[in-house]
Design a protein around this motif. Structure first.
Motif, PDB file in Angstrom:
ATOM      1  N   LEU A 110       0.819  -1.215   0.000  1.00  0.00           N
ATOM      2  CA  LEU A 110       0.000   0.000   0.000  1.00  0.00           C
ATOM      3  C   LEU A 110       0.852   1.266   0.000  1.00  0.00           C
ATOM      4  O   LEU A 110       0.351   2.354  -0.301  1.00  0.00           O
ATOM      5  CB  LEU A 110      -0.931   0.004   1.220  1.00  0.00           C
ATOM      6  CG  LEU A 110      -1.928  -1.143   1.307  1.00  0.00           C
ATOM      7  CD1 LEU A 110      -2.772  -1.021   2.576  1.00  0.00           C
ATOM      8  CD2 LEU A 110      -2.826  -1.213   0.078  1.00  0.00           C
ATOM      9  N   ARG A 118       0.246  -0.588  -5.896  1.00  0.00           N
ATOM     10  CA  ARG A 118      -0.730  -0.173  -4.878  1.00  0.00           C
ATOM     11  C   ARG A 118      -2.133  -0.631  -5.283  1.00  0.00           C
ATOM     12  O   ARG A 118      -2.913  -1.077  -4.434  1.00  0.00           O
ATOM     13  CB  ARG A 118      -0.693   1.338  -4.681  1.00  0.00           C
ATOM     14  CG  ARG A 118       0.586   1.866  -4.062  1.00  0.00           C
ATOM     15  CD  ARG A 118       0.400   3.242  -3.452  1.00  0.00           C
ATOM     16  NE  ARG A 118      -0.056   4.229  -4.408  1.00  0.00           N
ATOM     17  CZ  ARG A 118       0.736   4.960  -5.194  1.00  0.00           C
ATOM     18  NH1 ARG A 118       2.054   4.794  -5.135  1.00  0.00           N
ATOM     19  NH2 ARG A 118       0.228   5.862  -6.025  1.00  0.00           N
ATOM     20  N   ARG A 119      -2.460  -0.521  -6.567  1.00  0.00           N
ATOM     21  CA  ARG A 119      -3.770  -0.968  -7.048  1.00  0.00           C
ATOM     22  C   ARG A 119      -3.914  -2.477  -6.877  1.00  0.00           C
ATOM     23  O   ARG A 119      -4.983  -2.950  -6.485  1.00  0.00           O
ATOM     24  CB  ARG A 119      -3.933  -0.550  -8.504  1.00  0.00           C
ATOM     25  CG  ARG A 119      -5.167  -1.131  -9.219  1.00  0.00           C
ATOM     26  CD  ARG A 119      -6.455  -0.951  -8.455  1.00  0.00           C
ATOM     27  NE  ARG A 119      -6.732   0.458  -8.142  1.00  0.00           N
ATOM     28  CZ  ARG A 119      -7.740   0.854  -7.383  1.00  0.00           C
ATOM     29  NH1 ARG A 119      -8.535  -0.054  -6.821  1.00  0.00           N
ATOM     30  NH2 ARG A 119      -7.939   2.125  -7.147  1.00  0.00           N
ATOM     31  N   LEU A 122      -4.696  -3.053  -3.313  1.00  0.00           N
ATOM     32  CA  LEU A 122      -6.077  -2.656  -3.025  1.00  0.00           C
ATOM     33  C   LEU A 122      -7.072  -3.676  -3.575  1.00  0.00           C
ATOM     34  O   LEU A 122      -8.094  -3.959  -2.939  1.00  0.00           O
ATOM     35  CB  LEU A 122      -6.358  -1.274  -3.606  1.00  0.00           C
ATOM     36  CG  LEU A 122      -5.889  -0.087  -2.770  1.00  0.00           C
ATOM     37  CD1 LEU A 122      -6.032   1.210  -3.556  1.00  0.00           C
ATOM     38  CD2 LEU A 122      -6.678   0.006  -1.458  1.00  0.00           C
ATOM     39  N   ARG A 165      -4.412   7.058   2.163  1.00  0.00           N
ATOM     40  CA  ARG A 165      -5.365   7.041   1.047  1.00  0.00           C
ATOM     41  C   ARG A 165      -5.870   5.627   0.765  1.00  0.00           C
ATOM     42  O   ARG A 165      -7.072   5.412   0.542  1.00  0.00           O
ATOM     43  CB  ARG A 165      -4.709   7.624  -0.207  1.00  0.00           C
ATOM     44  CG  ARG A 165      -4.462   9.123  -0.160  1.00  0.00           C
ATOM     45  CD  ARG A 165      -4.110   9.660  -1.539  1.00  0.00           C
ATOM     46  NE  ARG A 165      -2.869   9.076  -2.052  1.00  0.00           N
ATOM     47  CZ  ARG A 165      -1.661   9.589  -1.848  1.00  0.00           C
ATOM     48  NH1 ARG A 165      -1.520  10.708  -1.126  1.00  0.00           N
ATOM     49  NH2 ARG A 165      -0.587   9.025  -2.367  1.00  0.00           N
ATOM     50  N   CYS A 166      -4.984   4.660   0.796  1.00  0.00           N
ATOM     51  CA  CYS A 166      -5.388   3.281   0.522  1.00  0.00           C
ATOM     52  C   CYS A 166      -6.324   2.739   1.603  1.00  0.00           C
ATOM     53  O   CYS A 166      -7.318   2.065   1.301  1.00  0.00           O
ATOM     54  CB  CYS A 166      -4.150   2.388   0.400  1.00  0.00           C
ATOM     55  SG  CYS A 166      -3.206   2.636  -1.112  1.00  0.00           S
ATOM     56  N   THR A 169      -9.742   4.169   1.163  1.00  0.00           N
ATOM     57  CA  THR A 169     -10.425   3.490   0.054  1.00  0.00           C
ATOM     58  C   THR A 169     -10.996   2.159   0.519  1.00  0.00           C
ATOM     59  O   THR A 169     -12.153   1.821   0.230  1.00  0.00           O
ATOM     60  CB  THR A 169      -9.450   3.268  -1.114  1.00  0.00           C
ATOM     61  OG1 THR A 169      -8.984   4.533  -1.593  1.00  0.00           O
ATOM     62  CG2 THR A 169     -10.123   2.516  -2.250  1.00  0.00           C
ATOM     63  N   CYS A 170     -10.176   1.390   1.246  1.00  0.00           N
ATOM     64  CA  CYS A 170     -10.637   0.090   1.762  1.00  0.00           C
ATOM     65  C   CYS A 170     -11.822   0.265   2.695  1.00  0.00           C
ATOM     66  O   CYS A 170     -12.776  -0.523   2.664  1.00  0.00           O
ATOM     67  CB  CYS A 170      -9.482  -0.610   2.474  1.00  0.00           C
ATOM     68  SG  CYS A 170      -9.910  -2.218   3.164  1.00  0.00           S
TER      69      CYS A 170
END
Length: 399
Positions: A110, A118-119, A122, A165-166, A169-170
């Protein structure tokens, strides 16, 4: 034991549930290698069978934590796993993503500077959340290996921003019943700066992540001499303590059986939880989980040993007289206050444990009952045969 104290201890045991880790029942070892055990679980069915046996004997382990990468191969049906767990008398508990094993994560998951990686991380988190929803799980338990091992290797603030940020999002993917538990660890595999290194960092990130993010305290993830019960008290007061991973340690993240080296510390942690409940008039919602990896002790026996000592220490801590403790504290009676804790810790809790187990039709000595049952011998014979049929390689080498 007086009737009032017996009732207090039994009431505490009634509310104490411990989650067993699937990975703790399989062949795992140390960073240097591992020694195989004939009775260790081969697959998820074995793990759930062993966890079901622990619950049958103790009556307090109704859930098992699963690791997505290790327990859910591509194409797995979560509903089939839920049915399998029910067949063994348990259900699936926390969902543990794996963002530390794949080669792509050499420079982090992450916090990786590459947005594509990173994607990928995620995407794995989202898949883990969806597995949890399908299984009716209440929590996603996240430990990150992300970090750096040398000064100047990366921008620490930029890694913090990427991680925030990650996680946010989660958090948007969680259902209303799911909690995201953030587990911290000072070092390893990174040795200069771990991106989620201590309880303060986990607290700040959980607050930034969202209302359903909490801190997970692994009892082995602290520096030498750190006051874990003070951390627990602080997080309780902030309503940010989400759960525990039980284990013990001598030096670092040793993953030894809980209470094997410092049972008084575990008692003091439980005391803070009971003290909070006494002050607030309610029991905090905490996920109590085991996270251990045994290279020498038999897997199921080590799990039973941890459960039994955790029950004993939790019940002992419930016997502290909080009203009297307040009076001793108000008088600045240091010795009197300390003795209240020591009397509860050194007291004989066995009558309460026996009463609680007898009322539920459980064996009075679950570990002895397990050893007499022949379960381990039957499991070992079956799993030896299946390993030969499957031609599973057995290599204890580190490299």
């Amino acid at each position: 034991m007086k009737a009032k104290l017996l009732a207090q201890a039994c009431a505490a045991l009634d509310q104490f549930r411990i989650e067993v880790p699937s990975w703790g029942l399989a062949d795992t070892g140390t960073r240097f290698g591992k020694f195989y055990q004939d009775a260790a679980a081969i697959d998820l069915d074995d793990k759930l069978a062993d966890a079901g046996e622990v619950n049958r004997l103790t009556g307090c382990c109704p859930t098992v934590a699963v690791h997505v990468l290790w327990d859910f191969p591509s194409g797995s049906d979560p509903r089939a796993v839920a049915r399998l767990a029910r067949r063994h008398g348990i259900r699936i508990g926390s969902i543990n993503p794996n963002l530390f094993q794949d080669q792509e994560y050499k420079w982090g998951s992450l916090t990786n500077r590459d947005p594509a990686i990173r994607r990928r991380a995620l995407d794995h988190l989202r898949a883990s959340v969806e597995i949890g929803k399908a299984l009716g799980s209440d929590s996603v338990s996240l430990w990150l290996g992300d970090g750096i091992s040398y000064p100047g290797q990366a921008n620490l603030r930029e890694r913090k921003h990427a991680l925030t940020r990650c996680l946010q999002t989660c958090h948007r993917w969680l259902s209303r019943r799911q909690t995201l538990l953030l587990e911290y660890k000072p070092f390893e595999p990174a040795f200069y700066a771990t991106d989620l290194a201590d309880w303060g960092m986990a607290y700040v990130l959980a607050k930034k992540t969202g209302a359903r993010a909490k801190v997970l305290v692994d009892t082995g993830h602290h520096y030498q001499g750190q006051n874990i019960e003070q951390i627990v008290a602080f997080l309780l007061d902030e309503e940010m303590l989400g759960g525990f991973h039980f284990n013990d340690r001598r030096y670092a993240d040793d993953d030894l059986t809980f209470g094997s080296l410092d049972p008084y510390q575990a008692f003091r942690i439980f005391h803070e939880i009971h003290s909070f409940a006494a002050d607030r008039g309610r029991t905090p919602s905490i996920a109590y989980m085991i996270d251990q990896s045994h290279n020498e002790k038999p897997k199921v026996e080590a799990t039973l040993q941890t459960v039994l000592i955790a029950q004993a220490l939790f019940a002992k801590a419930a016997l502290v007289d909080h009203a009297e403790l307040r009076r001793q504290q108000a008088r600045e009676d240091v010795i009197g206050a300390e003795m209240l804790l020591q009397e509860a810790f050194f007291g004989d809790i066995r009558p309460a444990l026996a009463t609680w187990r007898r009322r539920r039709g459980l064996p009075l000595d679950p570990l002895a009952s397990y050893r007499k049952s022949g379960y381990a011998d039957r499991a070992a014979a079956d799993r030896r045969r299946r390993r030969r049929q499957l031609n599973l390689p057995l290599s204890g080498a580190y490299a």
